[in-house]
Write an enzyme that holds these catalytic residues in place. Structure first.
Site, PDB file in Angstrom:
ATOM      1  N   THR A  62       0.840  -1.187   0.000  1.00 40.01           N
ATOM      2  CA  THR A  62       0.000   0.000   0.000  1.00 40.01           C
ATOM      3  C   THR A  62       0.878   1.242   0.000  1.00 40.01           C
ATOM      4  O   THR A  62       2.111   1.153  -0.150  1.00 40.01           O
ATOM      5  CB  THR A  62      -0.979  -0.041   1.196  1.00 40.01           C
ATOM      6  OG1 THR A  62      -1.915   1.028   1.076  1.00 40.01           O
ATOM      7  CG2 THR A  62      -0.256   0.025   2.530  1.00 40.01           C
ATOM      8  N   LYS A  66       3.789   1.490  -3.876  1.00 39.43           N
ATOM      9  CA  LYS A  66       3.279   0.726  -5.017  1.00 39.43           C
ATOM     10  C   LYS A  66       4.164   0.872  -6.258  1.00 39.43           C
ATOM     11  O   LYS A  66       4.320  -0.083  -7.024  1.00 39.43           O
ATOM     12  CB  LYS A  66       1.843   1.137  -5.325  1.00 39.43           C
ATOM     13  CG  LYS A  66       0.865   0.752  -4.225  1.00 39.43           C
ATOM     14  CD  LYS A  66      -0.554   1.132  -4.568  1.00 39.43           C
ATOM     15  CE  LYS A  66      -1.489   0.754  -3.428  1.00 39.43           C
ATOM     16  NZ  LYS A  66      -2.909   1.029  -3.745  1.00 39.43           N
ATOM     17  N   ASN A  87       0.421  -3.650  -6.358  1.00 42.20           N
ATOM     18  CA  ASN A  87      -0.057  -3.734  -4.976  1.00 42.20           C
ATOM     19  C   ASN A  87      -0.026  -5.161  -4.443  1.00 42.20           C
ATOM     20  O   ASN A  87      -0.372  -5.403  -3.290  1.00 42.20           O
ATOM     21  CB  ASN A  87      -1.478  -3.162  -4.859  1.00 42.20           C
ATOM     22  CG  ASN A  87      -2.545  -4.127  -5.351  1.00 42.20           C
ATOM     23  OD1 ASN A  87      -2.296  -4.943  -6.246  1.00 42.20           O
ATOM     24  ND2 ASN A  87      -3.738  -4.025  -4.800  1.00 42.20           N
ATOM     25  N   LYS A 157       1.188  16.594 -13.686  1.00 43.03           N
ATOM     26  CA  LYS A 157       1.156  15.159 -13.394  1.00 43.03           C
ATOM     27  C   LYS A 157      -0.133  14.521 -13.901  1.00 43.03           C
ATOM     28  O   LYS A 157      -0.126  13.395 -14.412  1.00 43.03           O
ATOM     29  CB  LYS A 157       1.315  14.925 -11.891  1.00 43.03           C
ATOM     30  CG  LYS A 157       2.695  15.265 -11.346  1.00 43.03           C
ATOM     31  CD  LYS A 157       2.789  14.942  -9.866  1.00 43.03           C
ATOM     32  CE  LYS A 157       4.180  15.246  -9.326  1.00 43.03           C
ATOM     33  NZ  LYS A 157       4.287  14.944  -7.866  1.00 43.03           N
ATOM     34  N   MET A 216     -11.230   6.007  -1.842  1.00 40.07           N
ATOM     35  CA  MET A 216     -10.464   4.762  -1.861  1.00 40.07           C
ATOM     36  C   MET A 216      -9.804   4.484  -0.513  1.00 40.07           C
ATOM     37  O   MET A 216      -9.353   3.364  -0.265  1.00 40.07           O
ATOM     38  CB  MET A 216      -9.432   4.797  -2.992  1.00 40.07           C
ATOM     39  CG  MET A 216     -10.081   4.606  -4.355  1.00 40.07           C
ATOM     40  SD  MET A 216      -9.000   4.896  -5.791  1.00 40.07           S
ATOM     41  CE  MET A 216      -7.607   3.845  -5.421  1.00 40.07           C
TER      42      MET A 216
END
Length: 273
Positions: A62, A66, A87, A157, A216
């Site tokens: 996590t 990752k 993951n 990004k 999430m």
């Protein structure tokens, strides 16, 4: 001998993964050991090697490791290769570890299968441009939304990430300020801001009365993003506990060759909150 598994991250004390995988193993009468391991930045590769040396068979990974897990894997699934983030690691004694990314399938299964949220033809906003976001873009686009917008505090990004997936569907990258005047059917928070009790700075109007908001991240209490969504009138505001269980089930299948039932595990975890 009991097979050993773990989840690595930072922070990690809040992780429900040990409980989830123990419940999965019980369904099949498997005897496993699964624990949470706190890893300091810069020490991920060493931590993986040490765990393998202790007869470790597999790892969940996590935040914030990752992308490092992706680099460490000698071979990867197609979905992990494209995501640029891993993951789940299947550890090989030779060090030639196999990397997968089960985040996207876990998210989609929770949204559609558990919650009844359809994504086809919808305007979807994905907040964040890190490893967590990368892992879910291709599966989200596979559901054929009318548009997937990736929005990040640093606009460049988001634009770069959208460009990397443009062959998978209609996807655009924005800065958070670029969202002014837009609204979305589904808003998914893939940022780590919630770990600090914060919410991305979104302009007014992004959430409408019909909007679904999905964090999430997960916690025993409603996350900052879930509270924010409720305060702004979202139709539904849900945390990522279901996604956690669904992605874990996919990892368990990779490691053990059997697919556990997720609904009873989700029910048990929500009852314990």
């Amino acid at each position: 001998m009991t097979d050993r598994y773990a989840v690595m991250g930072n922070p990690i004390a809040h992780s429900k993964s040990p409980r989830i995988h123990t419940l999965f193993a019980t369904q099949f009468g498997h005897h496993i050991e699964y624990r949470a391991i706190l890893v300091e930045p810069g020490h991920f590769a060493r931590a993986v090697a040490e765990f393998q040396a202790q007869s470790g068979k597999g790892l969940n990974v996590t935040v914030p490791f990752k992308e490092e897990a992706w680099a460490l894997a000698a071979t990867r699934s197609a979905r992990a290769q494209h995501a640029g983030a891993v993951n789940t690691l299947l550890l090989d004694p030779s060090g030639a570890h196999y990397g997968d990314n089960t985040d996207g399938v876990g998210l989609v299964r929770d949204l559609k299968g558990n919650l009844g949220c359809e994504l086809a033809g919808k305007r979807v906003l994905l907040l964040g441009a890190g490893g967590a976001a990368r892992g879910v873009i291709e599966p989200l686009l596979g559901e054929k939304p009318s548009l997937l917008v990736i929005a990040n505090r640093t606009r460049g990004k988001a634009v770069e990430l959208a460009r990397a997936f443009r062959e998978c569907g209609r996807v655009e990258g924005y800065g958070l300020d670029d969202l002014a005047g837009q609204s979305f059917d589904v808003i998914i928070n893939a940022t780590a801001a919630g770990l600090r009790g914060e919410v991305p700075a979104l302009p007014p109007g992004v959430v409408q009365a019909h909007s679904w908001c999905y964090d999430m991240m997960y916690a025993d209490e409603p996350t900052a993003f879930v509270r924010w969504a409720q305060e702004h009138g979202a139709a539904r505001a849900v945390d990522g506990l279901g996604m956690l269980v669904e992605q874990a089930a996919e990892a368990f299948f990779l490691w053990r060759g059997v697919r556990p039932a997720t609904e009873p595990v989700i029910r048990v975890l929500r009852q314990r909150r």
